[in-house]
Design an enzyme around this catalytic site. Structure first.
Site, PDB file in Angstrom:
ATOM      1  N   SER A   1      22.878  -9.058  33.062  1.00  0.00           N
ATOM      2  CA  SER A   1      21.788  -8.163  33.444  1.00  0.00           C
ATOM      3  C   SER A   1      21.882  -7.778  34.923  1.00  0.00           C
ATOM      4  O   SER A   1      22.163  -8.611  35.787  1.00  0.00           O
ATOM      5  CB  SER A   1      20.443  -8.851  33.185  1.00  0.00           C
TER       6      SER A   1
ATOM      7  N   THR B   1      14.809  -7.895  27.743  1.00  0.00           N
ATOM      8  CA  THR B   1      15.879  -7.033  27.249  1.00  0.00           C
ATOM      9  C   THR B   1      15.860  -7.077  25.715  1.00  0.00           C
ATOM     10  O   THR B   1      15.137  -7.883  25.112  1.00  0.00           O
ATOM     11  CB  THR B   1      17.258  -7.483  27.769  1.00  0.00           C
TER      12      THR B   1
ATOM     13  N   LYS C   1      12.329  -7.065  23.581  1.00  0.00           N
ATOM     14  CA  LYS C   1      11.398  -5.960  23.855  1.00  0.00           C
ATOM     15  C   LYS C   1      10.489  -5.651  22.656  1.00  0.00           C
ATOM     16  O   LYS C   1       9.341  -5.271  22.830  1.00  0.00           O
ATOM     17  CB  LYS C   1      12.190  -4.682  24.134  1.00  0.00           C
TER      18      LYS C   1
ATOM     19  N   ASP D   1      10.524   2.259  30.746  1.00  0.00           N
ATOM     20  CA  ASP D   1      11.740   3.046  30.515  1.00  0.00           C
ATOM     21  C   ASP D   1      11.443   4.547  30.453  1.00  0.00           C
ATOM     22  O   ASP D   1      12.246   5.360  30.913  1.00  0.00           O
ATOM     23  CB  ASP D   1      12.419   2.620  29.204  1.00  0.00           C
TER      24      ASP D   1
ATOM     25  N   ALA E   1      18.163   8.149  17.810  1.00  0.00           N
ATOM     26  CA  ALA E   1      16.786   7.845  17.416  1.00  0.00           C
ATOM     27  C   ALA E   1      16.538   6.343  17.440  1.00  0.00           C
ATOM     28  O   ALA E   1      15.683   5.830  16.732  1.00  0.00           O
ATOM     29  CB  ALA E   1      16.516   8.413  16.023  1.00  0.00           C
TER      30      ALA E   1
ATOM     31  N   GLY F   1      16.049   2.599  19.902  1.00  0.00           N
ATOM     32  CA  GLY F   1      15.035   2.131  20.838  1.00  0.00           C
ATOM     33  C   GLY F   1      15.017   2.954  22.125  1.00  0.00           C
ATOM     34  O   GLY F   1      13.950   3.323  22.630  1.00  0.00           O
ATOM     35  N   ALA F   2      16.196   3.256  22.650  1.00  0.00           N
ATOM     36  CA  ALA F   2      16.275   4.019  23.897  1.00  0.00           C
ATOM     37  C   ALA F   2      15.718   5.434  23.695  1.00  0.00           C
ATOM     38  O   ALA F   2      15.009   5.969  24.549  1.00  0.00           O
ATOM     39  CB  ALA F   2      17.719   4.082  24.373  1.00  0.00           C
TER      40      ALA F   2
ATOM     41  N   ILE G   1      22.042   8.542  28.944  1.00  0.00           N
ATOM     42  CA  ILE G   1      21.478   7.272  29.405  1.00  0.00           C
ATOM     43  C   ILE G   1      22.576   6.225  29.594  1.00  0.00           C
ATOM     44  O   ILE G   1      22.337   5.178  30.171  1.00  0.00           O
ATOM     45  CB  ILE G   1      20.358   6.743  28.485  1.00  0.00           C
TER      46      ILE G   1
ATOM     47  N   TYR H   1      25.435   4.548  31.509  1.00  0.00           N
ATOM     48  CA  TYR H   1      25.804   4.587  32.933  1.00  0.00           C
ATOM     49  C   TYR H   1      27.108   3.856  33.237  1.00  0.00           C
ATOM     50  O   TYR H   1      27.496   3.695  34.391  1.00  0.00           O
ATOM     51  CB  TYR H   1      24.662   4.052  33.813  1.00  0.00           C
TER      52      TYR H   1
ATOM     53  N   GLY I   1      23.072   8.280  34.089  1.00  0.00           N
ATOM     54  CA  GLY I   1      22.116   7.320  33.535  1.00  0.00           C
ATOM     55  C   GLY I   1      21.735   6.159  34.440  1.00  0.00           C
ATOM     56  O   GLY I   1      20.793   5.422  34.141  1.00  0.00           O
TER      57      GLY I   1
END
Ligand code: ATR
Length: 279
Positions: A15, A62, A66, A102, A130, A132-133, A224, A226, A247
């Site tokens: 993380s 995370t 979540k 987010d 479609a 979680g993000a 998103i 990165y 992202g």
């Protein structure tokens, strides 16, 4: 008094949050700590109680915690409830409160990168994915007043579930529609913004294969993903003259309100911070 916060997950070693919050703690001279605590899903309830008893200000979560944290909280922000995920828990005298930063992070990253109003990007948005993000991205776009959105996903059933869950956040006459993977390129016609929310294009993942031929060159393209910072999608968009936003900023800006909740200071996202994380 030292203020304490942490990020929980499994695995949690990779993380970037400790680095990010650690940078701000030092930069602002805040008397505080931020650590990563390995927490498996079955340990989550116990861990939250522990942190609360030990006087922590709160914690970040995370995937998959979540989603799993929802039934363990005393209060959930309505947008986080609609998204179905909480990434920031704040311990208060009234109990554990859950937020999703987010959506804010996604929108703030675009605002920070775009001179002038962002409303020109929000007329007709195409969102790829479609999961979680995607839910956080779509929530952010709806709350910012997006007028028309198409959710393109391999599983149209999952895209339909996203639309049902997020409908309560639509303002005014916003239109939300679903399209299948094979319709993606057609949907780019007249689009003002294109967002990839899938992991396609990420290091060690397959590329996102999408021709941008139909996309107007004045549309904004954002990803998103990165890692790499410049995904294949962003490289091809940039090459044809589209504005692009990477992202990494979403990751930095989602941490901004969390830091404020935990330590009472609103931190800045600077080029120096970006450079440290790129390293
Ligand atoms: P996250 O929480 O990071 O969004 P997720 O919930 O697993 O992760 O969602 C992953 C997204 O990437 C989904 O939209 C998924 O499409 P499906 O809902 O159809 O599974 C999409 N995705 C992942 N791999 C894909 C692939 N090879 N082709 C097309 N879409 C893919």
């Amino acid at each position: 008094m030292t203020r304490k916060a942490a990020v929980l997950g499994s695995p949690i070693a990779h993380s970037l949050s400790p680095k990010l919050h650690g940078y701000w703690l030092e930069h602002y001279g805040v008397e505080g700590t931020y650590e990563a605590i390995e927490t498996a899903p079955e340990q989550l309830a116990e861990r939250l109680k522990e942190l609360q008893n030990e006087g922590y200000s709160g914690c970040n979560l995370t995937v998959p915690l979540k989603e799993q944290v929802l039934p363990l909280l005393d209060w959930i922000d309505p947008a986080a409830q609609a998204i179905g995920a909480v990434n920031t828990v704040v311990f208060t005298p009234d109990g554990a409160k859950g937020y999703n930063t987010d959506a804010f992070g996604f929108m703030r990253n675009i605002e920070a990168d775009s001179p002038g109003s962002i409303s020109r990007w929000l007329k007709k948005v195409v969102v790829i994915g479609a999961g979680g993000a995607a839910r956080a991205v779509v929530a952010g776009l709806l709350e910012s007043g997006a007028e028309h959105m198409t959710i393109v996903n391999r599983s149209t059933e999952r895209a339909g579930a996203l639309v049902s869950a997020l409908k309560p956040l639509t303002k005014g006459a916003a239109k939300l529609q679903v399209a299948g993977w094979d319709q993606a390129e057609t949907m780019l016609r007249d689009a003002t913004m294109l967002v990839n929310t899938t992991s396609l294009g990420m290091l060690h993942q397959p590329p996102l294969e999408l021709s941008l031929e139909n996309l107007p060159t004045d549309a904004l393209v954002t990803d998103i993903v990165y890692n790499p910072l410049e995904t294949g999608l962003l490289a091809s968009a940039r090459a044809r003259g589209n504005s692009v936003v990477d992202g990494l900023g979403m990751l930095l800006y989602q941490a901004q309100p969390a830091f404020e909740y935990f330590y009472g200071v609103t931190p800045d996202v600077t080029d120096e911070l970006r450079a440290q994380l790129v390293e």
